[in-house]
Design a protein around this motif. Structure first.
Motif, PDB file in Angstrom:
ATOM      1  N   VAL A  97       0.815  -1.218   0.000  1.00 15.92           N
ATOM      2  CA  VAL A  97       0.000   0.000   0.000  1.00 15.92           C
ATOM      3  C   VAL A  97       0.847   1.267   0.000  1.00 15.92           C
ATOM      4  O   VAL A  97       0.351   2.349   0.274  1.00 15.92           O
ATOM      5  CB  VAL A  97      -0.975   0.030   1.207  1.00 15.92           C
ATOM      6  N   GLU A  98       2.104   1.133  -0.349  1.00 20.57           N
ATOM      7  CA  GLU A  98       2.994   2.289  -0.321  1.00 20.57           C
ATOM      8  C   GLU A  98       3.122   2.979  -1.678  1.00 20.57           C
ATOM      9  O   GLU A  98       3.980   3.814  -1.874  1.00 20.57           O
ATOM     10  CB  GLU A  98       4.390   1.863   0.182  1.00 20.57           C
ATOM     11  N   GLU A 149      -2.363  -5.920  -9.492  1.00 21.33           N
ATOM     12  CA  GLU A 149      -2.786  -6.965 -10.414  1.00 21.33           C
ATOM     13  C   GLU A 149      -2.411  -8.310  -9.803  1.00 21.33           C
ATOM     14  O   GLU A 149      -1.269  -8.525  -9.420  1.00 21.33           O
ATOM     15  CB  GLU A 149      -2.116  -6.797 -11.778  1.00 21.33           C
ATOM     16  N   GLY A 150      -3.383  -9.199  -9.720  1.00 16.21           N
ATOM     17  CA  GLY A 150      -3.148 -10.507  -9.107  1.00 16.21           C
ATOM     18  C   GLY A 150      -3.822 -10.606  -7.756  1.00 16.21           C
ATOM     19  O   GLY A 150      -4.395  -9.645  -7.251  1.00 16.21           O
ATOM     20  N   VAL A 151      -3.736 -11.789  -7.199  1.00 14.77           N
ATOM     21  CA  VAL A 151      -4.413 -12.076  -5.932  1.00 14.77           C
ATOM     22  C   VAL A 151      -3.751 -11.333  -4.778  1.00 14.77           C
ATOM     23  O   VAL A 151      -2.548 -11.084  -4.783  1.00 14.77           O
ATOM     24  CB  VAL A 151      -4.422 -13.606  -5.673  1.00 14.77           C
ATOM     25  N   ALA A 152      -4.565 -10.934  -3.804  1.00 12.65           N
ATOM     26  CA  ALA A 152      -4.041 -10.285  -2.590  1.00 12.65           C
ATOM     27  C   ALA A 152      -5.001 -10.545  -1.444  1.00 12.65           C
ATOM     28  O   ALA A 152      -6.194 -10.797  -1.647  1.00 12.65           O
ATOM     29  CB  ALA A 152      -3.872  -8.786  -2.806  1.00 12.65           C
ATOM     30  N   ASN A 153      -4.471 -10.466  -0.246  1.00 11.80           N
ATOM     31  CA  ASN A 153      -5.284 -10.633   0.960  1.00 11.80           C
ATOM     32  C   ASN A 153      -5.768  -9.259   1.417  1.00 11.80           C
ATOM     33  O   ASN A 153      -5.041  -8.516   2.055  1.00 11.80           O
ATOM     34  CB  ASN A 153      -4.457 -11.309   2.060  1.00 11.80           C
ATOM     35  N   LYS A 167      -3.111  -3.878   7.080  1.00 14.76           N
ATOM     36  CA  LYS A 167      -2.496  -2.759   6.362  1.00 14.76           C
ATOM     37  C   LYS A 167      -3.495  -2.107   5.403  1.00 14.76           C
ATOM     38  O   LYS A 167      -3.504  -0.891   5.245  1.00 14.76           O
ATOM     39  CB  LYS A 167      -1.279  -3.242   5.562  1.00 14.76           C
ATOM     40  N   ILE A 168      -4.331  -2.914   4.762  1.00 17.20           N
ATOM     41  CA  ILE A 168      -5.338  -2.372   3.841  1.00 17.20           C
ATOM     42  C   ILE A 168      -6.419  -1.628   4.614  1.00 17.20           C
ATOM     43  O   ILE A 168      -6.863  -0.548   4.208  1.00 17.20           O
ATOM     44  CB  ILE A 168      -5.954  -3.498   2.981  1.00 17.20           C
ATOM     45  N   VAL A 169      -6.855  -2.193   5.723  1.00 21.83           N
ATOM     46  CA  VAL A 169      -7.867  -1.526   6.560  1.00 21.83           C
ATOM     47  C   VAL A 169      -7.345  -0.166   7.015  1.00 21.83           C
ATOM     48  O   VAL A 169      -8.038   0.856   6.902  1.00 21.83           O
ATOM     49  CB  VAL A 169      -8.249  -2.407   7.773  1.00 21.83           C
TER      50      VAL A 169
END
Length: 200
Positions: A54-55, A179-183, A188-190
């Motif tokens: 996320v940077e 692009e591609g799968v991520a959790n 960190k996303i929240v």
């Protein structure tokens, strides 16, 4: 006696090669059964793989006006009308194993923010088959709002790779692209989305 000897040799052969046979069966299942591959990828996500970065710096997109999506009820959403809101946009397909693998984490993220008026979630079915994608969501008990693409999408946002996720801040700047799968249930996303929501 000969028959017993042949049976014994056959059993030895089977015992020696059972691991190889099981491995081949698993690999074939992963190639031909999307849910099997999705299950494997999801397992890797749960042990720490596929954490999104996320940077990424913010960048301007040449106007979001006219980038439109339509939901199953025929309602149109134009990204240009959503300035002032954080936009989480995910391109996916029902047949795509990595898309299926990340869906539980995205559903969890969506549930976390579902009552927040400052963030909009759009799940764009790349095939445009809303009947199929709505059924997929219902069958898996996901509460994700599905749309189909109703306009041209700039390559800066989507080149055709599935899944692709982009996030815009309140100023309509591209703040995240993966692009591609991520959790997406990763903290960190929240935290990243909360920062974007809190910013003016």
């Amino acid at each position: 006696m000969i028959c017993d000897k042949e049976n014994g040799q056959l059993m030895k052969f089977i015992r020696r090669n059972i691991f190889s046979a099981l491995l081949i069966v698993i690999l074939l299942a992963m190639v031909f059964i999307p849910d099997a591959k999705a299950f494997f990828i999801k397992g890797l996500m749960e042990i720490g793989f596929y954490k999104p970065d996320v940077e990424a710096p913010k960048e301007n997109v040449a106007g979001l006006n006219g980038i439109r999506f339509k939901d199953v009820n025929g309602n149109l959403v134009d990204l240009g009308d959503l300035k002032g809101k954080v936009i989480f946009l995910n391109f996916w397909a029902t047949w795509c194993p990595p898309c299926r693998a990340e869906m539980p984490s995205i559903n969890k993220l969506h549930s976390h923010f579902k009552n927040d008026q400052d963030i909009i979630f759009i799940f764009a079915d790349a095939d445009g088959d809303l009947t199929k994608s709505t059924k997929f969501m219902a069958d898996h008990q996901y509460s994700l709002p599905v749309y189909k693409v109703e306009s041209n999408i700039p390559e800066q946002l989507f080149t055709g790779a599935l899944p692709t996720t982009v996030i815009f801040d309140k100023q309509a700047r591209l703040s995240f692209k993966h692009e591609g799968v991520a959790n997406y249930a990763d903290q960190k996303i929240v935290d990243f989305l909360n920062r974007l929501i809190s910013a003016n």
